[in-house]
Design a protein around this motif. Structure first.
Motif, PDB file in Angstrom:
ATOM      1  N   GLY A 178       0.778  -1.237   0.000  1.00  0.00           N
ATOM      2  CA  GLY A 178       0.000   0.000   0.000  1.00  0.00           C
ATOM      3  C   GLY A 178       0.803   1.278   0.000  1.00  0.00           C
ATOM      4  N   ALA A 179       2.128   1.181  -0.147  1.00  0.00           N
ATOM      5  CA  ALA A 179       2.966   2.387  -0.098  1.00  0.00           C
ATOM      6  C   ALA A 179       3.966   2.390  -1.238  1.00  0.00           C
TER       7      ALA A 179
ATOM      8  N   ILE B 230      30.521  15.417   9.601  1.00  0.00           N
ATOM      9  CA  ILE B 230      30.852  16.384   8.552  1.00  0.00           C
ATOM     10  C   ILE B 230      31.922  17.328   9.090  1.00  0.00           C
ATOM     11  N   PRO B 231      33.111  17.345   8.460  1.00  0.00           N
ATOM     12  CA  PRO B 231      34.170  18.240   8.940  1.00  0.00           C
ATOM     13  C   PRO B 231      33.830  19.697   8.642  1.00  0.00           C
ATOM     14  N   PRO B 232      34.525  20.623   9.274  1.00  0.00           N
ATOM     15  CA  PRO B 232      34.311  22.041   8.963  1.00  0.00           C
ATOM     16  C   PRO B 232      34.496  22.301   7.475  1.00  0.00           C
ATOM     17  N   ALA B 233      33.567  23.044   6.885  1.00  0.00           N
ATOM     18  CA  ALA B 233      33.559  23.376   5.450  1.00  0.00           C
ATOM     19  C   ALA B 233      33.440  22.138   4.570  1.00  0.00           C
ATOM     20  N   GLY B 234      33.002  21.016   5.137  1.00  0.00           N
ATOM     21  CA  GLY B 234      32.864  19.788   4.375  1.00  0.00           C
ATOM     22  C   GLY B 234      31.423  19.513   3.987  1.00  0.00           C
ATOM     23  N   THR B 235      31.239  18.559   3.077  1.00  0.00           N
ATOM     24  CA  THR B 235      29.908  18.149   2.646  1.00  0.00           C
ATOM     25  C   THR B 235      29.814  16.623   2.643  1.00  0.00           C
ATOM     26  N   VAL B 236      28.575  16.148   2.794  1.00  0.00           N
ATOM     27  CA  VAL B 236      28.279  14.719   2.727  1.00  0.00           C
ATOM     28  C   VAL B 236      27.001  14.569   1.927  1.00  0.00           C
ATOM     29  N   LYS B 237      26.956  13.571   1.034  1.00  0.00           N
ATOM     30  CA  LYS B 237      25.752  13.284   0.260  1.00  0.00           C
ATOM     31  C   LYS B 237      25.110  12.019   0.801  1.00  0.00           C
ATOM     32  N   GLY B 238      23.767  11.983   0.765  1.00  0.00           N
ATOM     33  CA  GLY B 238      23.055  10.809   1.226  1.00  0.00           C
ATOM     34  C   GLY B 238      21.592  10.869   0.839  1.00  0.00           C
ATOM     35  N   ALA B 239      20.828   9.900   1.331  1.00  0.00           N
ATOM     36  CA  ALA B 239      19.425   9.776   0.937  1.00  0.00           C
ATOM     37  C   ALA B 239      18.547   9.506   2.148  1.00  0.00           C
ATOM     38  N   LEU B 240      17.321  10.008   2.062  1.00  0.00           N
ATOM     39  CA  LEU B 240      16.265   9.702   3.025  1.00  0.00           C
ATOM     40  C   LEU B 240      15.115   9.067   2.272  1.00  0.00           C
ATOM     41  N   VAL B 241      14.554   7.996   2.828  1.00  0.00           N
ATOM     42  CA  VAL B 241      13.456   7.274   2.192  1.00  0.00           C
ATOM     43  C   VAL B 241      12.206   7.407   3.058  1.00  0.00           C
ATOM     44  N   PHE B 242      11.077   7.653   2.391  1.00  0.00           N
ATOM     45  CA  PHE B 242       9.777   7.755   3.053  1.00  0.00           C
ATOM     46  C   PHE B 242       8.812   6.799   2.350  1.00  0.00           C
ATOM     47  N   HIS B 243       8.142   5.947   3.093  1.00  0.00           N
ATOM     48  CA  HIS B 243       7.141   5.046   2.525  1.00  0.00           C
ATOM     49  C   HIS B 243       5.785   5.723   2.658  1.00  0.00           C
ATOM     50  N   VAL B 244       5.326   6.278   1.556  1.00  0.00           N
ATOM     51  CA  VAL B 244       4.160   7.156   1.546  1.00  0.00           C
ATOM     52  C   VAL B 244       2.976   6.435   0.892  1.00  0.00           C
ATOM     53  N   THR B 245       1.820   6.518   1.537  1.00  0.00           N
ATOM     54  CA  THR B 245       0.610   5.937   0.962  1.00  0.00           C
ATOM     55  C   THR B 245      -0.162   7.012   0.208  1.00  0.00           C
ATOM     56  N   GLY B 246      -1.121   6.589  -0.608  1.00  0.00           N
ATOM     57  CA  GLY B 246      -1.977   7.527  -1.318  1.00  0.00           C
ATOM     58  C   GLY B 246      -1.417   7.933  -2.663  1.00  0.00           C
TER      59      GLY B 246
END
Length: 196
Positions: A87-88, A153-169
């Protein structure tokens, strides 16, 4: 973009109204012009960018951290699975987190992350299931690193990543919300749920 042709009449009307110049019969005007010279290119000084906590995907927003610092979060792209599982569907938000401060920051970006909709639905971030993530996120500037796990994350540094949401509707307007200070303050992006 405004073309100079459509801008010129406005400047002339504004200049006449602002200078208050008068003419006398039989001679040139004796008053001096004041204000902006319409023949000299003019732009107002840029306004410094403030710290934004609301916007639209992919605006960079600044999230306060519980140690008094801040992390800039940018949702670079989103993906959505087309098939419903139990359902999601899976909405994946690919984020870049940047540390503008002078101290190292550690935390879990997905601890307080959720998607809300106009019907009052709230869908918290969850660990990705097989098939939730794009097979080649780097093509779109993303990474499949889960932000449900701690990052540093170090000073002046960046990190890439992902967030997942199981959404209905079905497809509808939604708000992506993230807090890095335990829910005291939030950054929020408006977007649409659906396959783009």
């Amino acid at each position: 973009m405004v073309r100079p042709r459509s801008f010129l009449p406005l400047v002339l009307v504004a200049t006449i109204a602002c200078t208050g110049s008068t003419t006398s019969t039989g001679g040139p005007s004796t008053s001096t012009a004041s204000g902006v010279d319409p023949l000299v290119p003019y732009s107002p000084a840029p306004t410094p960018a403030g710290v934004s906590t609301t916007g639209f995907v992919p605006d960079p927003l600044t999230a306060a951290t519980d140690d008094g610092g801040s992390i800039e979060l940018t949702p670079v792209t989103t993906t959505m699975t087309t098939a419903f599982v139990h359902g999601a569907r899976a909405l994946t938000v690919y984020l870049t987190a940047a540390n503008p401060g002078s101290d190292r920051w550690s935390g879990t970006i997905g601890t307080d992350a959720e998607v809300t909709d106009l019907d009052g639905g709230v869908f918290p971030a969850t660990r990705p299931d097989p098939g939730d993530l794009h097979p080649a996120p780097a093509r779109y500037g993303g990474s499949n690193r889960s932000f449900q796990r701690p990052v540093a994350i170090p000073p002046a540094g960046t990190v890439k990543g992902a967030l997942v949401f199981h959404v209905t509707g079905g497809n509808r307007p939604i708000t992506l919300r993230i807090s890095l200070d335990g829910g005291t303050s939030w950054v929020e992006w408006a977007t649409n749920l659906g396959v783009f």
